[in-house]
Design an enzyme around this catalytic site. Structure first.
Site, PDB file in Angstrom:
ATOM      1  N   ASP B  92       8.573  -7.322  46.424  1.00  0.00           N
ATOM      2  CA  ASP B  92       7.375  -7.285  47.252  1.00  0.00           C
ATOM      3  C   ASP B  92       7.840  -7.227  48.711  1.00  0.00           C
ATOM      4  O   ASP B  92       9.033  -7.294  48.997  1.00  0.00           O
ATOM      5  CB  ASP B  92       6.483  -8.494  46.978  1.00  0.00           C
ATOM      6  N   SER B  93       6.902  -7.118  49.620  1.00  0.00           N
ATOM      7  CA  SER B  93       7.276  -6.919  51.019  1.00  0.00           C
ATOM      8  C   SER B  93       7.304  -8.224  51.796  1.00  0.00           C
ATOM      9  O   SER B  93       7.635  -8.242  52.972  1.00  0.00           O
ATOM     10  CB  SER B  93       6.281  -5.975  51.680  1.00  0.00           C
ATOM     11  N   GLY B  94       6.932  -9.298  51.146  1.00  0.00           N
ATOM     12  CA  GLY B  94       6.871 -10.574  51.855  1.00  0.00           C
ATOM     13  C   GLY B  94       5.525 -10.805  52.508  1.00  0.00           C
ATOM     14  O   GLY B  94       5.234 -11.919  52.953  1.00  0.00           O
ATOM     15  N   GLY B  95       4.694  -9.768  52.543  1.00  0.00           N
ATOM     16  CA  GLY B  95       3.396  -9.904  53.193  1.00  0.00           C
ATOM     17  C   GLY B  95       2.582 -11.057  52.616  1.00  0.00           C
ATOM     18  O   GLY B  95       2.129 -11.941  53.338  1.00  0.00           O
ATOM     19  N   TYR B  96       2.449 -11.063  51.325  1.00  0.00           N
ATOM     20  CA  TYR B  96       1.636 -12.080  50.674  1.00  0.00           C
ATOM     21  C   TYR B  96       2.153 -13.486  50.979  1.00  0.00           C
ATOM     22  O   TYR B  96       1.383 -14.386  51.332  1.00  0.00           O
ATOM     23  CB  TYR B  96       1.613 -11.838  49.163  1.00  0.00           C
ATOM     24  N   ASP B 146       2.212  -5.032  54.218  1.00  0.00           N
ATOM     25  CA  ASP B 146       0.757  -4.962  54.363  1.00  0.00           C
ATOM     26  C   ASP B 146       0.215  -6.334  54.728  1.00  0.00           C
ATOM     27  O   ASP B 146       0.941  -7.321  54.715  1.00  0.00           O
ATOM     28  CB  ASP B 146       0.121  -4.506  53.039  1.00  0.00           C
ATOM     29  N   GLN B 194      -5.498  -1.645  50.403  1.00  0.00           N
ATOM     30  CA  GLN B 194      -6.201  -2.894  50.689  1.00  0.00           C
ATOM     31  C   GLN B 194      -7.701  -2.591  50.799  1.00  0.00           C
ATOM     32  O   GLN B 194      -8.158  -1.622  50.203  1.00  0.00           O
ATOM     33  CB  GLN B 194      -5.644  -3.547  51.967  1.00  0.00           C
ATOM     34  N   GLY B 221      -4.326  -7.194  47.358  1.00  0.00           N
ATOM     35  CA  GLY B 221      -5.508  -7.913  47.829  1.00  0.00           C
ATOM     36  C   GLY B 221      -6.507  -8.249  46.746  1.00  0.00           C
ATOM     37  O   GLY B 221      -7.626  -8.666  47.032  1.00  0.00           O
ATOM     38  N   ASP B 271       2.381  -7.520  37.684  1.00  0.00           N
ATOM     39  CA  ASP B 271       3.259  -8.686  37.828  1.00  0.00           C
ATOM     40  C   ASP B 271       2.356  -9.891  38.029  1.00  0.00           C
ATOM     41  O   ASP B 271       1.223  -9.752  38.509  1.00  0.00           O
ATOM     42  CB  ASP B 271       4.184  -8.568  39.047  1.00  0.00           C
ATOM     43  N   HIS B 340       8.760 -17.924  25.873  1.00  0.00           N
ATOM     44  CA  HIS B 340       7.659 -17.528  24.993  1.00  0.00           C
ATOM     45  C   HIS B 340       6.592 -16.734  25.748  1.00  0.00           C
ATOM     46  O   HIS B 340       6.182 -15.656  25.311  1.00  0.00           O
ATOM     47  CB  HIS B 340       6.989 -18.726  24.314  1.00  0.00           C
TER      48      HIS B 340
END
EC number: 2.4.2.29
Lengths: 376, 376
Positions: B92-96, B146, B194, B221, B271, B340
């Protein structure tokens, strides 16, 4: 259970042997990973078998009695069925755990009253009941219910406690002999030598225990804070009295050096939480010495964790990655380090065994003790 | 990276495809286990490969940037070399993550200033820098930088944020196109749609993203607290605009039902931390429904964890044993449950793929959604 000694070291009292139990063979000297609640912490049973090459594991009577409890264990047909480990299991008697609950337990001739660390509920362990519990757990090797004295311990207390442990042993043996395995296979009972750090008590206790002629014997009450030299002295004294043709189990020991020194004194079996507990804190025992994997010096060391070992974690993961996991508090760090440390301990005793068979144990031991304990 | 669609469902927009990356093929639809700090929590890489049958895993740019840091990752030759996972990786881009640090971050046109959750140190992520970081991590699939808006989000904020995300995307693409993979293999960049829960914004954003003609596209988003129906509505609207011949990745989704519904809308990649996070709390997704393994009802259920799965943990361990481990807070409990749940998620998407190929996806999906979400 049978035990045959195949080889003896000329320059020490070390010996290589083979135990046969209802769940298979154990090559000695052996180290037994500790699986307190029916699980060796952070390690899958498959990993114990394939990667660590464990031949026997421990379960803790006190913990298993409280959780999952005897009803569940009986229903499933014992601990082997419950956790899926189909090789030998040894259970301690709960004595050590119960005495550790200082302030919440009362020791009397009849038995010990204690409060559960989980919910404070009150329970009583008597020698007879502890035999019954271990019958229900179904361990291949059961341990007698003893009192493990602390260190230091005054002489009078040590003597009285030892005498009670001996009386309790008779009660254990009586109950053990009057009952049978719950699940169709034989179990065996190991008595435990006590006597704190007093030579005369240790001698007396070893003689009493030897006289019971059980299939194996244990040395308890050591590795509780006394100096290593004192532990070696007591171990040697006791080993020289215990029957030479029966396996000798030194409980709760120890560091790699402790294990090699005590193999040299005639000990065949060991257990200790050190490899797993220290692993979770980032302390690794390796063929090159002791590593604190959290140290900054490993942050860009992409070499394998221990070039001297050939298993999965030691060839797949690097020191730098393991350090990163430990620093980041990732569970996988504890998993890798636990497998590594246990694989190292099993490698250590297997190597000792090979050296005994080759007749080179003593020289090898002398060399290894220094090497394995250096911090790198 | 290439993507070919082999099969399409007649009764929905589901499709089965094959992605080719520098680190191998990915069959779609696919679920990607989350490996935040370069480790899928409580799971060995060997288990990811053999037991879970993961084809691609995620890494988190924010976490990896802070620890182990870019210097270490560059030295070793990227994340694949660092953690030993030689199949595809997406970062991921780290944005979240950065936006989740509310109170400690400042968003400006130039980029985002934030404080490390580890030591409070100050850092700046710009679109360009996030591309550089992902080059150094070496993920096969990199994500655009983003802003992920929260839910609910007022229209004006959502519009302005989306516009900035689009401007940032141009800066990402410029930097991406001006640079090459650091380690001799190709990487690809996915832009992110977004627009919060506003149809007109989502439409506009999807059109902008589609116009960039990248090799794959993501929908961000969503799954941030809005009702599932709203997520499906937005996903469908966006999927219908994004190029049909490129993989579509719905970020952070979701439950088994969410995944099946969104496959039906044309999503190819998913994911979510749910299978691993919930596993650690004892919540299991199974082929029969959802289980809270801590419930007393499982204490003497010695059947396999999920009779519908055939992997190691599902055939070796029992529900009762796993419950015992969870109740006893044994690490092995988290390990078993994590394997599991991830194996179940991979089984789910692989089953969906087979049903798409067989032409029976829609009926199967309708049946499974109810079954998989019932609590048993």
């Amino acid at each position: 259970m049978t035990f045959t000694i195949s080889d003896k070291d000329k320059n020490s009292k070390a010996r290589a042997g083979l135990m046969q139990t209802a769940h298979g063979a154990i090559r000695t000297p052996i180290f037994m990973p500790v699986g307190t609640a029916g699980s060796v912490k952070a390690v899958h049973q498959r990993e114990l078998h394939d990667d660590i090459k464990a031949q026997i594991i421990l379960g803790n009577t006190y913990h298993l009695y409280l959780r999952p409890g005897l009803e569940i264990l009986e229903k499933v047909g014992g601990l082997h069925k419950f956790n899926g480990w189909d090789k030998p299991i040894l259970t301690d008697s709960g004595g050590y755990q119960v005495y550790s609950l200082s302030g919440t337990r009362k020791i009397k001739e009849e038995g010990v009253t204690f409060k559960s660390h989980i919910d404070g509920s009150k329970h009583v362990f008597s020698p007879e009941y502890v035999m019954d519990i271990q019958r229900k757990i179904g361990a291949d090797i059961m341990m007698a219910f003893d009192e493990c004295t602390p260190y230091p311990c005054d002489y009078e207390y040590a003597r009285k406690s030892m005498d009670m442990t001996h009386r309790w042993l008779d009660r254990c043996i009586n109950r053990f002999d009057a009952t049978e395995g719950n699940y169709g296979y034989d179990q065996t009972l190991f008595p435990i030598v006590q006597g704190s750090t007093y030579k005369d008590l240790r001698k007396q206790s070893a003689e009493v225990i030897a006289s019971k002629e059980q299939q194996g014997n244990a040395i308890g009450g050591l590795s509780v804070g006394e100096p290593a030299e004192m532990m070696y002295e007591m171990t040697e004294l006791v080993c020289d009295i215990l029957p030479a043709d029966k396996p000798r189990y030194l409980m709760g020991v120890g560091t790699p050096a402790n294990i090699l020194e005590c193999i040299a004194l005639g000990v065949d079996m060991f257990d200790c939480v050190m490899p797993t507990r220290n692993a979770r804190n980032g302390m690794l025992f390796t063929t090159e010495g002791i590593i604190n994997i959290r140290n900054k010096k490993w942050e860009d060391d992409f070499s394998s964790i221990d070039p001297g070992l050939t298993g999965y974690v030691d060839t797949f993961y690097s020191k730098a990655y393991l350090r990163h996991l430990m620093i980041s508090k990732e569970i996988l760090g504890a998993q890798i380090a636990s497998i590594h440390n246990l694989a190292f301990y099993l490698w250590l005793v297997e190597s000792a065994r090979k050296e005994i068979i080759s007749g080179t144990f003593y020289e090898w031991k002398e060399k290894m003790v220094g090497k394995l304990m250096q911090r790198i």
